[in-house]
Design an enzyme around this catalytic site. Structure first.
Site, PDB file in Angstrom:
ATOM      1  N   ALA A  13       0.836  -1.201   0.000  1.00  0.00           N
ATOM      2  CA  ALA A  13       0.000   0.000   0.000  1.00  0.00           C
ATOM      3  C   ALA A  13       0.864   1.241   0.000  1.00  0.00           C
ATOM      4  CB  ALA A  13      -0.912   0.006   1.226  1.00  0.00           C
TER       5      ALA A  13
ATOM      6  N   LYS B 116       9.133   5.881  13.688  1.00  0.00           N
ATOM      7  CA  LYS B 116       9.345   6.208  15.102  1.00  0.00           C
ATOM      8  C   LYS B 116       8.080   6.646  15.805  1.00  0.00           C
ATOM      9  CE  LYS B 116      13.918   7.888  13.967  1.00  0.00           C
ATOM     10  NZ  LYS B 116      13.584   7.976  12.521  1.00  0.00           N
TER      11      LYS B 116
ATOM     12  N   ASP C 284      13.988  -2.152  15.579  1.00  0.00           N
ATOM     13  CA  ASP C 284      15.407  -1.866  15.799  1.00  0.00           C
ATOM     14  C   ASP C 284      15.973  -0.843  14.829  1.00  0.00           C
ATOM     15  OD1 ASP C 284      15.420  -3.491  17.923  1.00  0.00           O
ATOM     16  OD2 ASP C 284      17.027  -4.822  17.243  1.00  0.00           O
TER      17      ASP C 284
ATOM     18  N   VAL D 294      16.256   3.512  16.104  1.00  0.00           N
ATOM     19  CA  VAL D 294      17.336   4.207  16.801  1.00  0.00           C
ATOM     20  C   VAL D 294      18.653   3.516  16.518  1.00  0.00           C
ATOM     21  CG1 VAL D 294      18.206   5.032  19.022  1.00  0.00           C
ATOM     22  CG2 VAL D 294      15.761   4.685  18.706  1.00  0.00           C
TER      23      VAL D 294
ATOM     24  N   ALA E 279      20.246   2.249  14.013  1.00  0.00           N
ATOM     25  CA  ALA E 279      20.135   0.955  13.330  1.00  0.00           C
ATOM     26  C   ALA E 279      21.504   0.363  13.034  1.00  0.00           C
ATOM     27  CB  ALA E 279      19.356   1.123  12.029  1.00  0.00           C
TER      28      ALA E 279
ATOM     29  N   GLY F  10      20.315  10.951   1.504  1.00  0.00           N
ATOM     30  CA  GLY F  10      19.311  10.084   2.106  1.00  0.00           C
ATOM     31  C   GLY F  10      19.440   9.964   3.622  1.00  0.00           C
TER      32      GLY F  10
ATOM     33  N   GLU G 295      15.134  12.661   7.345  1.00  0.00           N
ATOM     34  CA  GLU G 295      13.753  12.214   7.263  1.00  0.00           C
ATOM     35  C   GLU G 295      13.186  12.797   5.969  1.00  0.00           C
ATOM     36  OE1 GLU G 295      11.878  10.351   9.920  1.00  0.00           O
ATOM     37  OE2 GLU G 295      14.008   9.881   9.934  1.00  0.00           O
TER      38      GLU G 295
ATOM     39  N   ASP H 185      13.405  14.550  15.539  1.00  0.00           N
ATOM     40  CA  ASP H 185      13.833  13.182  15.229  1.00  0.00           C
ATOM     41  C   ASP H 185      14.755  12.644  16.331  1.00  0.00           C
ATOM     42  OD1 ASP H 185      14.064  10.919  13.333  1.00  0.00           O
ATOM     43  OD2 ASP H 185      16.170  11.520  13.348  1.00  0.00           O
TER      44      ASP H 185
ATOM     45  N   LYS I 229      14.036   9.529  19.011  1.00  0.00           N
ATOM     46  CA  LYS I 229      14.953   8.412  19.248  1.00  0.00           C
ATOM     47  C   LYS I 229      15.279   8.292  20.737  1.00  0.00           C
ATOM     48  CE  LYS I 229      17.141   8.496  14.728  1.00  0.00           C
ATOM     49  NZ  LYS I 229      18.149   9.185  13.942  1.00  0.00           N
TER      50      LYS I 229
END
Ligand code: ADP
Ligand code: ASP
Ligand code: MG
Length: 824
Positions: A514, A584, A611, A614, A616, A669, A672, A683, A687
């Site tokens: 979706a 998040k 996971d 935060v 990653a 990238g 956000e 952000d 976290k």
């Protein structure tokens, strides 16, 4: 009273489901609840003999033929077993009548067995009369158990309903007469009475008892479904549906969610005992679905057999074997055409109703080999000698040989003809397992490929083939919400890793996708690339569909940053659906939501994995979770948790303008979707809150919300509300101030997030850190977390690693998806 409108449902219980009085009571309870669910339409129960009774009756007749004199003791034992069940199951008021009926039945069987003993021979007609006693004895007791539980029920002898010819042992049904007889008999039943019908047994027009073949109660159920225009048939047995192989041979065999009639019929034909081979036939015309369910796990995995053909599971769905086969070979003369001979042989055996499991021609020697049931071998030999006598005389072939002790293994699946490699793979697999293939089927059917092996190799062959083919099991069904950068990359990664994951027995099947405005859903699997989304189908439709589709092992991946999607998590988790997300929102919405989410996770033990939210790339959450789980206590975490802001400050230090730094981070990238989520500190705050909540209620942060995290923004408030394009246009206005602040700082500017359990602090602020601090030495978008715990003190645990790029986030996300799938 008239009967409820609505279609009938036939429930059939096998011998294993009525093996003991306790099991019979379970059946009564099951039907009581099915009856309640069904509400409208007739409910019919078909029952087999008590488990093992048919086999014992056959042994008794064999013993009588052999004059072993044990037939009476076997019969006595069967009689005692029913007598005990009668005492246990029936109301005392009914005992005497039922007892008299049973005594009369056993008396008949005794006479028949004594006759066999005298004659030293048991004709098929006698055999049917003897073994029909199993169902004729069990059904009155099952009906009595229903009545004792307060559910009106009547035992019905199927010889009054099912009309057949006199092919004893495997009679052919006259459907038209059966329909009339059944409708008349059921039409006169009071509507609240549940009919309990004997499976397996039938009668000729003259009233002579016949049977439908071993496991024939399955067939009785679908014959009655046809006669009553039923809407559904449910076969209750002792396994969770039809499995990818016989579970007694292959313990890791798994339930096949869906099979076509054709597949089920081929499986049964090639020896899967779970169904009688003719069971599916009466269902095809009106497409009546058949469910296979486990009496002992009524809510567990099931198989639905219908006219739907589903290839998505992989080409080969199941592996099975017919034991006790024999090879009948027409020895060639090395000259004449074998094909014509084979066709004639096949026809002759078909006319005599002998099943041919496989036919093979060796063109070099002009021989034709046929695999038949061992018990048919001599008959087949005789029939071929007679039917092909002129060919034999002419010398087209030299003779008919019979070789017993064979088995036929088969791989079954509707879409095998689309995968030409299947036959090759089958023989390579058998070769590798050092199994000698005696004959290879010619022109495999659409749905099955078979090979003859020595009977002693049958189990090993099934296991090897299951290993080679059936590992393509669906480990989890995936629904992906969001097709932005992470979602798109995840689809690419899923496709690229598909085979590698399969090798680890992890088959991830995408069933739903979706975006904000479109969606697609197919329980049988969407393509892993270029999914066609529908405008008239929404996320809400998709979520509705998956909660009702009864798909096993479902994982929803939320690759959006949307609060709306996060609000669905508790309901999904409560439906037993796992949720995996880099979003998040869930970790940072109001505390009431968070508590509800936690309770949903606990109530169904469905995985909720995040996971990627935060650090990653650092496995930060995993490390802290592990520490807390093993009794450590976290005191303080200080770090740079925003890759974007770390990147921006590093660039500022290198003399890059602020607006340019933000733009670069965005292009790489790191940000956000809306870079302001990073710039205003939200952000980082999210976290930090997720981290704080991860530490559990003992850390004292359980009641805090996002507003409780102290944050400073890198841009003025008015920037926060600008349209995104205006924001990008005006960003350079801030360049001068940031150049000045960078130059004036006493140390290195950094956006530092601090969690301090003792001081109760959650803070994300711009800070000048000493040049010597690990926080000052970061480059690019590196994340760092300095964790002080009871164990890691005074020397803290420092974890440092790349910021969460799209690639890293996606890789960790896939790891979470696999983890969720494996936990199911
Ligand atoms: P019932 O008494 O309910 O009719 P059966 O013994 O006739 O039960 O059939 C169920 C049994 O069939 C299972 O217990 C299992 O051992 C066997 N079986 C063989 N092949 C398969 C298969 N592919 N899937 C499921 N069961 C199978
Ligand atoms: N009692 C019969 C048999 O054992 C029929 C059945 O169980 O379906 O074959
Ligand atoms: Mg059976």
């Amino acid at each position: 009273m008239t009967r409820d409108q609505g279609q009938a449902v036939i429930h059939k219980f096998g011998g294993t489901s009525v093996g003991t009085p306790g099991r019979v009571r379970d059946v009564v309870r099951l039907i009581a609840s099915e009856r309640y669910r069904q509400r409208r339409g007739q409910l019919v129960v078909v029952s087999s003999a008590f488990g093992g009774v048919t086999d014992r009756l056959l042994e008794a007749s064999r013993a009588a033929v052999a004059r072993e004199e044990t037939h009476r003791s076997i019969l006595g034992e069967i009689r005692d077993r029913h007598e005990a069940a009668l005492r246990d199951l029936a109301d005392p008021a009914e005992y005497a009548t039922l007892r008299a009926d049973l005594d009369a039945l056993w008396e008949q069987v005794r006479e028949l067995l004594d006759g066999v003993f005298l004659l030293r021979e048991c004709s098929p007609r006698f055999t049917d009369a003897i073994i029909s006693a199993g169902e004729r004895a069990s059904v009155p007791l099952v009906a009595a158990a229903f009545r004792k539980a307060g559910l009106p029920a009547r035992a019905i002898d199927a010889r009054e309903l099912v009309r057949t010819d006199n092919r004893f042992g495997e009679a052919t049904v006259d459907f038209a007469t059966t329909r009339t007889l059944t409708q008349v008999a059921f039409g006169s039943l009071p509507p609240d009475v549940t009919p309990i019908v004997t499976g397996f047994v039938a009668a000729t027009p003259e009233g002579v008892t016949t049977t439908l073949g071993r496991s024939g109660s399955d067939y009785t159920a679908t014959i009655l479904a046809d006669a009553l225009d039923a809407g559904r048939v449910v076969i209750w047995t002792d396994v969770n549906g039809v499995l990818s192989a016989d579970p007694r041979l292959v313990p890791e065999a798994f339930t096949l969610d869906r099979l076509s009639y054709q597949e089920a019929a081929e499986l049964a034909f090639f020896g899967a005992k779970v169904l009688h081979p003719r069971t599916m036939r009466p269902l095809v015309r009106r497409s009546v679905p058949l469910d296979i369910r486990n009496t002992m796990d009524a809510e567990g995995a099931t198989t639905v057999i219908s006219d739907e053909r589903t290839g998505a599971e992989g080409t080969v769905k199941a592996v099975t074997a017919v034991r006790g086969a024999a090879l009948v070979t027409l020895r060639g003369n090395g000259a004449s055409g074998a094909s014509a001979l084979a066709a004639r042989a096949f026809d002759a055996l078909a006319t005599a109703s002998i099943d041919v499991f496989l036919m093979a021609q060796a063109s070099s020697e002009q021989t034709v080999t046929l695999a038949v049931r061992g018990s048919d071998a001599d008959g087949a030999q005789r029939i071929l000698q007679t039917a092909l006598s002129s060919e034999l005389e002419r010398g087209d072939f030299l003779g008919v040989d019979v070789e017993p002790g064979a088995a036929v293994v088969a791989a079954v699946g509707d879409f095998m003809h689309y995968a030409p490699g299947v036959a090759g793979r089958m023989f390579a697999t058998l070769g590798k397992a050092r199994i000698n293939v005696l004959a290879i089927a010619q022109g495999a059917s659409d749905t099955a490929i078979s090979a003859a092996v020595s009977e002693v190799d049958a189990s090993a062959a099934v296991r090897a083939l299951h290993e080679a083919f059936a590992m393509k099991r669906t480990r989890a069904h995936l629904v992906l919400v969001g097709a932005g950068a992470v979602g798109t990359r995840l689809l690419t990664l899923l496709d690229a890793q598909y085979e590698a994951l399969l090798d680890q027995q992890v088959n991830l099947k995408l069933v739903g996708l979706a975006t904000t405005s479109q969606a697609a859903f197919d329980p049988n699997g969407l393509p892993r690339a270029d999914v066609a989304l529908r405008d008239d189908y929404t996320l809400a439709d998709l979520l509705g569909a998956i909660t009702t589709a009864r798909l096993e092992r479902l994982v929803v991946i939320d690759a959006t940053a949307s609060e709306t999607v996060a609000r669905h998590y508790p309901e999904l988790l409560r439906a037993g659906i796992a949720v995996v997300t880099p979003n998040k929102q869930a970790g940072t919405l109001e505390r009431a939501y968070w508590r509800d989410l936690q309770s949903a996770v606990r109530s169904r033990r469905a995985s909720f994995l995040y996971d990627t939210t935060v650090g990653a790339g650092l496995a930060l959450l995993a490390s802290l979770r592990e520490a807390v789980r093993t009794g450590d206590r976290v005191r303080r975490v200080e770090g740079v948790l925003s890759g974007t802001l770390g990147f921006v400050f590093n660039a500022l230090r290198d003399g890059v303008a602020f607006s340019e730094a933000v733009r670069q981070a965005h292009l790489a990238g790191y940000t956000e979707p809306d870079p302001r989520d990073d710039l205003v500190g939200i952000d980082a705050a999210r976290k930090l809150l997720i981290l704080a909540r991860e530490l559990g209620p003992d850390a004292g942060f359980g009641d805090l919300e996002l507003a409780d995290v102290e944050t400073t923004s890198l841009v003025p408030d008015e920037f926060a509300t600008l349209p995104l394009n205006r924001f990008w246009e005006r960003l350079p206005e801030l360049d001068d101030e940031w150049r000045r602040r960078t130059e004036d700082a006493d140390g290195v500017l950094q956006y530092v997030s601090t969690l301090d359990v003792e001081a109760g602090v959650l803070r994300c602020v711009v800070q000048a850190v000493p040049v010597a601090s690990p926080l000052a030495r970061l480059s690019g978008s590196t994340h760092i977390a300095i964790c002080t715990t009871d164990r890691y003190a005074p020397e803290p645990l420092i974890v440092q690693g790349p910021g969460a790029s799209i690639d890293i986030t996606t890789a960790v996300l896939l790891a979470d998806v696999v983890r969720a799938a494996q936990a199911m």
